[in-house]
Design a protein around this motif. Structure first.
Motif, mmCIF file in Angstrom:
data_model
loop_
_atom_site.group_PDB
_atom_site.id
_atom_site.type_symbol
_atom_site.label_atom_id
_atom_site.label_comp_id
_atom_site.label_asym_id
_atom_site.label_seq_id
_atom_site.Cartn_x
_atom_site.Cartn_y
_atom_site.Cartn_z
ATOM 1 N N LEU A 399 0.851 -1.178 0.000
ATOM 2 C CA LEU A 399 0.000 0.000 0.000
ATOM 3 C C LEU A 399 0.889 1.231 0.000
ATOM 4 C CD1 LEU A 399 -2.677 -1.052 2.642
ATOM 5 C CD2 LEU A 399 -2.862 -1.172 0.152
ATOM 6 N N HIS A 401 1.002 5.206 -0.690
ATOM 7 C CA HIS A 401 0.295 6.461 -0.922
ATOM 8 C C HIS A 401 0.847 7.498 0.037
ATOM 9 C CE1 HIS A 401 -3.050 9.401 -1.074
ATOM 10 N NE2 HIS A 401 -3.290 8.888 -2.266
ATOM 11 N N TYR A 460 -7.927 6.035 -1.673
ATOM 12 C CA TYR A 460 -6.948 5.071 -2.191
ATOM 13 C C TYR A 460 -7.232 3.669 -1.639
ATOM 14 C CZ TYR A 460 -2.506 2.582 -2.627
ATOM 15 O OH TYR A 460 -1.553 1.636 -2.886
ATOM 16 N N LEU A 461 -7.486 3.567 -0.344
ATOM 17 C CA LEU A 461 -7.765 2.259 0.250
ATOM 18 C C LEU A 461 -9.021 1.634 -0.333
ATOM 19 C CD1 LEU A 461 -7.049 3.017 4.022
ATOM 20 C CD2 LEU A 461 -5.611 1.707 2.462
ATOM 21 N N SER A 465 -6.261 1.121 -4.525
ATOM 22 C CA SER A 465 -5.210 0.177 -4.165
ATOM 23 C C SER A 465 -5.475 -1.165 -4.827
ATOM 24 C CB SER A 465 -5.134 0.015 -2.637
ATOM 25 O OG SER A 465 -6.351 -0.495 -2.131
ATOM 26 N N ARG A 466 -4.515 -2.059 -4.725
ATOM 27 C CA ARG A 466 -4.633 -3.350 -5.404
ATOM 28 C C ARG A 466 -5.833 -4.149 -4.898
ATOM 29 N NH1 ARG A 466 0.815 -2.334 -4.909
ATOM 30 N NH2 ARG A 466 2.011 -2.534 -6.834
#
Length: 573
Positions: A399, A401, A460-461, A465-466
């Motif tokens: 993660l 960022h 982002y979370l 994110s992936r």
């Protein structure tokens, strides 16, 4: 105060909705944003305060000034060496072919700082962004085709007609590779129509110091990986040190800065004798038949483009490289030995202690290289197994960022479970928010900046994110502030991982902090992205009012902070 009467619950949900959407919208369209991080690889560590480190730092400091010129090749590419053998450092950068000189320089400048943070002692490193790549090594990397390490990143969504899509994509990638190989800049873009409303955009680029034959070999290796990693995906890219290929269903590069070849002309059959003609010699019915669909398509395209540019952000999953030993997120590259941690924290001395939470104690430490770290020593009663702990470490390390605290590594020896994070000097948000003397340092512009940073980290979370991550414990004490008072979300001990298409989860174990919990989670164990948004909303109210939610005393007829805000109508931010 506003005179509108509204139940506290409805007022609060409306408040959250407006705040979250406005900041999410801002974060997606902010100009002059940092370059979009894609991936990085570090391998072979050097000794701290060594000659190699000095040469590396000199090289990185000189690269940004050369972003507007090219040493014998083209603008947007530069290579350079620093020092003498055996401590000689070879470095280069490559900006995407559509970037301006200023945007290239911005990306390279950011990369030189970011790379040192992500790979503080890597002897051979490479970092990719959407806009550029930066690389250095202790061996010559100039005019040399390197196809390892590589990484494949793919969009998680699938196309509807995979067979037809793969045929069109194969033809398109073959064309764009051929075009790049025969271009002096070793860069090309090309498009193809998948449906009447869907255009497929592609890009291929090599470092321009490669020969045409080496560039072709590199790009062919990249596109050969696409069927293995990304068949039927709506977007993907293969990143190789010497070349990259990428495709998407939205224009991910600057269309005005690229010059794809004109489409083949459409030859219309001659009109039958005696048909009505305008002055141009084409019948009126033919003109209507051509213009009407084009006009409708253009309108639909514009509407669709506005939607897809907003929604089609990269939601990539990383596919492991062939040589995974070079991956920064392998366990070996993240593991610290316990003796190193003991020395760094002065044997976990009380003087080094930064704080203590429900999951363990946090200490400040200094590595032999001089890097400051924060060491979280988990309590032995945490109940988490060794393999589960390792899996969580690898996930959190991926993660990346600017509004998340960065995990540097871990230590797992015997019953010791230790997490090593970047050191954030200004403590946590609650240290400033609730102390009368410290509150004065939080003016409105700084509070707004903190709110926006937290929102970007949550976004982002949840979206970029992936994997979709639900934090489940957002609160002021878990927001750390760096030297510039930029917020960083920390403490992922309670986080839950969702599948990309999963929207809600249930648990019988309610964890977190009361007062920040969404009602459906506190009462029924149901959690989702909405749970984090609720906690974010409570946090925003605390930032605005300076009042602590978890110890709110009855004021003005309000039993809690939410009711207090509703009564006083604090909505004019």
């Amino acid at each position: 105060m506003l005179g509108i009467q509204m139940p506290p619950s409805k007022f609060f949900m409306l408040f959250l909705f407006v705040i979250y959407l406005s900041i999410s919208f801002q974060s997606s369209f902010t100009a002059a944003a940092d370059p979009t991080y894609a991936y990085h690889v570090c391998s072979a560590n050097f000794t701290g305060n060594s000659t190699y480190q000095t040469n590396r730092n000199l090289l990185l400091s000189s690269l940004p000034t050369n972003a507007s010129r090219g040493n014998g090749y083209s603008s947007g590419f530069y290579n350079e060496t620093t020092g003498q053998d055996p401590n000689k450092v070879y470095g280069l950068f490559l900006c995407r072919g559509d970037q301006t000189a200023s945007s290239c320089q911005d990306c390279v400048t950011f990369a030189t700082r970011d790379l040192v943070q992500r790979c503080p002692d890597g002897k051979q490193t490479i970092i990719w962004y959407d806009q550029c790549l930066l690389r250095y090594s202790n061996r010559s990397i100039f005019s040399t085709m390197d196809t390892v390490p590589y990484v494949s990143l793919l969009n998680t969504q699938n196309v509807t007609d995979r067979g037809r899509f793969n045929q069109i994509l194969a033809s398109l990638m073959s064309q764009v590779v051929n075009q790049a190989v025969n271009n002096s800049r070793k860069f090309a873009t090309r498009t193809a129509n998948f449906t009447a409303l869907q255009t497929l955009y592609s890009l291929a680029q090599c470092t321009p110091d490669l020969s045409s034959s080496d560039c072709n070999v590199c790009l062919q290796a990249a596109i050969a990986e696409l069927p293995n990693c990304c068949s039927g995906k709506t977007g993907a890219q293969v990143l190789i040190p010497s070349c990259i290929v990428r495709y998407e269903f939205y224009p991910f590069y600057n269309l005005s800065a690229t010059s794809p070849p004109p489409p083949a002309p459409v030859l219309l059959p001659p009109p039958p004798p005696g048909s009505a003609r305008g002055k141009s010699g084409i019948s009126s019915s033919t003109i209507i038949a051509i213009v009407a669909p084009i006009a409708v398509t253009a309108v639909l395209f514009i509407v669709g483009l506005c939607y897809f540019i907003r929604k089609a952000k990269n939601k990539y999953n990383a596919v492991p490289e062939v040589n995974a030993d070079n991956d920064i997120t392998t366990l070996e590259s993240l593991q610290f030995d316990f003796e190193t941690i003991e020395v760094a924290t002065n044997n976990f001395s009380t003087d080094n202690k930064l704080g203590e939470g429900g999951f363990g104690e946090v200490y400040k430490g200094v590595l032999p290289s001089g890097q400051e770290i924060a060491v979280k020593r988990l309590s032995r009663s945490s109940g988490q197994g060794g393999q589960e702990f390792k899996n969580e470490v690898v996930l959190v390390a991926k993660l990346q960022h600017r509004n998340l605290v960065r995990l540097l590594g871990f230590c797992l020896e015997g019953e010791e479970k230790i997490l090593v994070y970047e050191f954030v000097p200004n403590k946590s948000l609650d240290y400033f928010l609730y102390e009368p003397e410290k509150q004065q340092q939080l003016d409105w512009s700084r509070r707004y900046k903190i709110i926006g940073g937290i929102a970007r980290g949550i976004l982002y979370l949840h979206e970029d994110s992936r994997l979709r991550i639900i934090h489940r414990d957002l609160k002021a004490s878990n927001i750390l502030l760096d030297a510039e008072m930029n917020p960083k979300i920390s403490d992922f001990g309670m986080a839950k991982i969702f599948g990309v298409d999963q929207t809600q989860g249930n648990t019988n174990r309610i964890v977190g902090t009361y007062g920040y919990m969404a009602p459906e989670y506190a009462m029924h164990g149901q959690f989702s992205v909405k749970s984090d948004v609720y906690s974010f909303g409570v946090l925003v109210l605390e930032i605005i009012t300076g009042k602590k939610n978890s110890s709110f005393y009855q004021t003005d007829g309000a039993a809690d902070l939410l009711s207090y805000v509703s009564i006083n109508r604090v909505i004019n931010l």
